[in-house]
Design an enzyme around this catalytic site. Structure first.
Site, PDB file in Angstrom:
ATOM      1  N   LYS A 112       0.826  -1.218   0.000  1.00 36.03           N
ATOM      2  CA  LYS A 112       0.000   0.000   0.000  1.00 36.03           C
ATOM      3  C   LYS A 112       0.855   1.262   0.000  1.00 36.03           C
ATOM      4  O   LYS A 112       0.419   2.302  -0.488  1.00 36.03           O
ATOM      5  CB  LYS A 112      -0.900   0.028   1.222  1.00 36.03           C
ATOM      6  CG  LYS A 112      -1.728  -1.208   1.443  1.00 36.03           C
ATOM      7  CD  LYS A 112      -2.814  -1.347   0.431  1.00 36.03           C
ATOM      8  CE  LYS A 112      -3.590  -2.627   0.660  1.00 36.03           C
ATOM      9  NZ  LYS A 112      -4.800  -2.704  -0.099  1.00 36.03           N
TER      10      LYS A 112
HETATM   11  C1  LIG Z   1      -0.780  -7.754   2.292  1.00 34.98           C
HETATM   12  C2  LIG Z   1      -1.919  -7.678   1.326  1.00 34.98           C
HETATM   13  N1  LIG Z   1      -1.963  -8.542   0.311  1.00 34.98           N
HETATM   14  C3  LIG Z   1      -2.965  -8.533  -0.573  1.00 34.98           C
HETATM   15  C4  LIG Z   1      -4.028  -7.645  -0.453  1.00 34.98           C
HETATM   16  C5  LIG Z   1      -5.108  -7.677  -1.476  1.00 34.98           C
HETATM   17  O1  LIG Z   1      -4.977  -6.588  -2.349  1.00 34.98           O
HETATM   18  P1  LIG Z   1      -6.251  -6.038  -3.109  1.00 34.98           P
HETATM   19  O2  LIG Z   1      -7.216  -5.630  -2.056  1.00 34.98           O
HETATM   20  O3  LIG Z   1      -5.740  -4.888  -3.899  1.00 34.98           O
HETATM   21  O4  LIG Z   1      -6.772  -7.157  -3.923  1.00 34.98           O
HETATM   22  C6  LIG Z   1      -4.039  -6.739   0.605  1.00 34.98           C
HETATM   23  C7  LIG Z   1      -5.128  -5.754   0.825  1.00 34.98           C
HETATM   24  O5  LIG Z   1      -5.553  -5.068   0.012  1.00 34.98           O
HETATM   25  C8  LIG Z   1      -2.943  -6.726   1.493  1.00 34.98           C
HETATM   26  O6  LIG Z   1      -2.882  -5.827   2.464  1.00 34.98           O
HETATM   27  N1  LIG Z   2      -6.477  -5.238   2.197  1.00 34.07           N
HETATM   28  C1  LIG Z   2      -6.792  -3.881   2.377  1.00 34.07           C
HETATM   29  C2  LIG Z   2      -8.261  -3.633   2.302  1.00 34.07           C
HETATM   30  C3  LIG Z   2      -8.565  -2.306   1.702  1.00 34.07           C
HETATM   31  O1  LIG Z   2      -8.192  -2.356   0.375  1.00 34.07           O
HETATM   32  P1  LIG Z   2      -8.006  -1.097  -0.556  1.00 34.07           P
HETATM   33  O2  LIG Z   2      -6.941  -1.519  -1.505  1.00 34.07           O
HETATM   34  O3  LIG Z   2      -9.307  -0.851  -1.193  1.00 34.07           O
HETATM   35  O4  LIG Z   2      -7.564   0.075   0.265  1.00 34.07           O
HETATM   36  C4  LIG Z   2      -6.163  -3.399   3.682  1.00 34.07           C
HETATM   37  O5  LIG Z   2      -5.175  -3.973   4.071  1.00 34.07           O
HETATM   38  O6  LIG Z   2      -6.637  -2.491   4.297  1.00 34.07           O
END
Ligand SMILES: Cc1ncc(COP(=O)(O)O)c(C=O)c1O
Ligand SMILES: N[C@@H](CCOP(=O)(O)O)C(=O)O
Length: 469
Positions: A112
């Site tokens: 993120k």
């Molecule tokens: C460590 C981790 N892996 C994978 C994901 C999944 O990613 P996305 O929500 O973009 O599919 C998340 C949360 O979004 C995450 O925090």
């Molecule tokens: N896995 C995410 C959930 C929120 O997902 P987002 O990509 O829409 O911000 C988290 O770790 O918070």
């Protein structure tokens, strides 16, 4: 470049407005009017450049010229200077033709940060130009929250309210949110699941009076800028492995579908992506949908990869919009069915379009733990549980030996020390900048999963309604 809503009933926006908008006013998600395309020579020319330079070239066509080159270049340099690895997102080979793309070298140890470290200065720049404040609201299953808090802490232009599911994030994840003393940061434990938190955030945006009064902005992947910033590392990895002359496949641990959607956007922009593999944990709505053609919400089950404990996957709406040939009316119909009955079945042609780009698979708890232990024993590489889900799925799919496969490593194993220790007996240590995390005092109210209580809390603490001092 202008931005339109997937539901077709919200104003068309410029990038700077889409950046601050979060959810569209019709409940949909903003997407660009068209995907810009990079020619093969432009993709080849990305080789040998720094991450920040590649980001500038990939992101620029989406920006509407909002940031002058003299503003954007230092913004990108600053964003990626906070990463602890000189390559920003290095590739590590773990098997013949299989690589992990380490996305966790940013300040909060998850992918993120790649987007959030850029979103912070971008929003700040636009708010400063407009002499405006914003109230950022976000839902997190653990990682978005800490990355957003890190990116916006101490900002005089923004207050940040993050809703996380009480007891359903790792202790490290919780403390990264609750151990931050800055007055503009509010990490709120909600008595519910991530899906509840996300539904509340969407409800806040759909309450237009509240939204306008508090000048709400979103930092979840409902914000298109989040997706765009994530497109960059697909190009970086693809070019490192031979693009545009060679195809590359990506296996992506998936929850809210934002990360794998960024891979789809990279493909639409001209990166030769072969397969995009959606890897889920036991919360497998996406794997089920791709297998069966029916999107059906069931209860969220806690797992060792808590950031993917998600059933209502926001960004699936964006790919569905594309698969429906951008028919906003048809999309509204499917979303109405989701709201009414918790399920919908896209038309066969739309599912065929989705399957043309995406494969999917799931890994259960036993498979995930076994993958962590085996990969550690065989290669010395320590996977976090989210990445392990993806490696487990990758290993069970047929692989084209001519196409390199990149597994996205979305978090550092030290964010999930208990799960990693259960799997392989080792407890990964936090890096030095977080060494005292467990001693930092925590600050976190708990609220019921009730939109009235959440609105009241935010209204009491947000400064946006007061204007800029
Ligand atoms: C460590 C981790 N892996 C994978 C994901 C999944 O990613 P996305 O929500 O973009 O599919 C998340 C949360 O979004 C995450 O925090
Ligand atoms: N896995 C995410 C959930 C929120 O997902 P987002 O990509 O829409 O911000 C988290 O770790 O918070």
């Amino acid at each position: 470049m202008r931005y339109i809503s997937t539901r077709g009933e919200a104003p068309v926006l410029a990038f700077s407005d889409a950046l601050l908008a979060g959810l569209a006013r019709d409940g949909g998600l903003y997407v660009p009017e068209a995907f810009p395309v990079l020619a093969p020579q432009q993709i080849a020319a990305l080789a040998g450049h720094s991450y920040a330079e590649v980001a500038g070239r990939v992101i620029a066509p989406f920006l509407d010229g909002v940031f002058a080159p003299a503003v954007l270049a230092p913004m990108l340099e600053g964003a990626y200077a906070s990463f602890r690895h000189p390559a920003t997102t290095p590739l590590v080979q773990i098997a013949p033709n299989r690589f992990v793309l380490e996305l966790f070298h940013g300040p909060t140890l998850a992918f993120k940060d790649v987007a959030m470290q850029l979103l912070g200065p971008m929003m700040d720049h636009v708010l400063t130009q407009r002499d405006q404040r914003a109230t950022i609201v976000g839902a997190t299953s653990g990682d978005t929250g800490s990355a957003a808090i890190e990116a916006f802490r101490g900002s005089d232009r923004t207050d940040v309210f993050i809703l996380y599911p009480a007891g359903r994030v790792s202790e490290v994840q919780r403390r990264q949110m609750t151990g931050v003393p800055d007055a503009n940061v509010h990490a709120i434990a909600i008595e519910g699941t991530f899906d509840d938190c996300q539904a509340h955030v969407k409800a806040l945006f759909n309450n237009h009076g509240f939204r306008d009064r508090l000048q709400l902005a979103g930092v979840n992947s409902i914000n298109w800028a989040r997706i765009v910033a994530q497109v960059v590392y697909y190009f970086v990895a693809g070019v490192a492995l031979g693009a545009p002359h060679r195809k590359v496949s990506f296996v992506v641990p998936t929850g809210n579908f934002g990360d794998v959607l960024a891979g789809y956007v990279a493909k639409r922009m001209g990166l030769p992506v072969d397969r995009l593999v959606v890897a889920t944990n036991v919360n497998d709505i996406l794997a089920r949908t791709i297998a069966t053609g029916r999107y059906e919400v069931t209860g969220v089950v806690p797992s060792s990869s808590p950031s993917m404990d998600i059933q209502v996957s926001s960004n699936f709406e964006r790919v569905l919009f594309e698969a429906l040939d951008r028919d906003a009316g048809a999309l509204r119909g499917l979303m109405a069915s989701l709201a009414q009955s918790g399920a919908f079945s896209p038309p066969n042609a739309a599912m065929a379009a989705i399957r043309a780009d995406f494969d999917a698979g799931r890994a259960d708890e036993v498979q995930t733990a076994a993958t962590i232990a085996r990969v550690r024993a065989e290669t010395g590489y320590l996977l976090d549980p989210h990445t392990a889900v993806a490696v487990s799925v990758a290993e069970r799919l047929p692989q084209d030996r001519h196409v390199p496969q990149v597994v996205l490593a979305t978090a550092h194993p030290a964010k999930f020390p208990d799960a990693v220790a259960r799997a392989c007996g080792e407890r990964p240590a936090l890096p030095p900048h977080l060494a005292d995390l467990m001693e930092r005092p925590e600050r976190t109210p708990t609220l019921p999963s009730d939109i009235g209580a959440i609105e009241a809390y935010i209204a009491r603490h947000a400064r946006a309604a007061e204007g800029v001092a």
